[in-house]
Enzyme design. Structure first.
Site, PDB file in Angstrom:
ATOM      1  N   GLU A  69       2.424  61.735 -56.858  1.00  0.00           N
ATOM      2  CA  GLU A  69       2.333  62.735 -58.047  1.00  0.00           C
ATOM      3  C   GLU A  69       1.016  62.628 -58.430  1.00  0.00           C
ATOM      4  OE1 GLU A  69       4.619  63.692 -61.919  1.00  0.00           O
ATOM      5  OE2 GLU A  69       5.647  62.146 -60.980  1.00  0.00           O
ATOM      6  N   GLY A  88       3.677  67.731 -64.187  1.00  0.00           N
ATOM      7  CA  GLY A  88       4.464  67.480 -63.365  1.00  0.00           C
ATOM      8  C   GLY A  88       6.077  68.017 -64.017  1.00  0.00           C
ATOM      9  N   HIS A  95      11.541  58.212 -48.303  1.00  0.00           N
ATOM     10  CA  HIS A  95      10.771  56.866 -47.803  1.00  0.00           C
ATOM     11  C   HIS A  95      11.412  56.790 -46.263  1.00  0.00           C
ATOM     12  CE1 HIS A  95       9.528  55.859 -51.602  1.00  0.00           C
ATOM     13  NE2 HIS A  95      10.663  55.998 -52.168  1.00  0.00           N
ATOM     14  N   GLY A 115       1.513  79.562 -57.390  1.00  0.00           N
ATOM     15  CA  GLY A 115       1.792  80.500 -58.445  1.00  0.00           C
ATOM     16  C   GLY A 115       1.174  80.456 -59.870  1.00  0.00           C
TER      17      GLY A 115
END
Length: 153
Positions: A69, A88, A95, A115
């Site tokens: 992230e 976010g 995993h 975008g």
């Protein structure tokens, strides 16, 4: 026919500046360091230490998610216009293989879609043997910076 890559960065993007963003945050605490910026990707590394592993000596899945992230969000912020920023919206991570205490994880973020309102990034992480340990998909919302009207204050 040779495919050409366009540079995706809308803001000046050099490693020194990118690494400064993480100071005094979880990025610095986990020792995430940005190591490469290409025309259409960004790369970072993170050591598997006592701060990033689970009690059994392997990379904690949550720490792998933080790396994904962090990398995707910072890349997204450099890929949007100068009057915008990204936040976010959704993170999905699978995993695939364990990474052990003492290894350094390398992650690479590439855009799937950039975008005006939504960005989607693919982030893949690898161990020291270049084996893929996880794959993540990050969706970011793009927002214009709020402007303060000085006349109303």
């Amino acid at each position: 026919m040779k495919e050409t890559k366009e540079m995706i960065w809308q803001k000046p993007c050099d490693l020194t500046a990118v690494n400064e963003i993480g100071r005094n945050s979880m990025v610095e605490f986990l020792n995430i360091r940005f190591t490469a910026v290409g025309d259409d990707y960004m790369e970072a590394v993170m050591p598997v230490t006592n701060r990033t592993c689970q009690p059994f000596g392997y990379l904690h899945g949550g720490a792998g998610a933080v790396l994904a992230e962090t990398l995707g969000s910072i890349a997204g912020n450099y890929a949007c216009g100068p009057d915008c920023s990204c936040l976010g919206l959704d993170l999905n991570i699978n995993h695939l293989k364990a990474a052990r205490l003492g290894e350094e994880i390398r992650a690479v973020a590439r855009p799937v879609q950039i975008g005006n309102t939504i960005q989607v990034w693919q982030i893949d992480s690898f161990n020291g043997k270049n084996q893929q340990i996880n794959t993540a998909r990050l969706t970011l919302v793009v927002r214009r910076h709020m402007k303060v009207n000085s006349e109303t204050q």
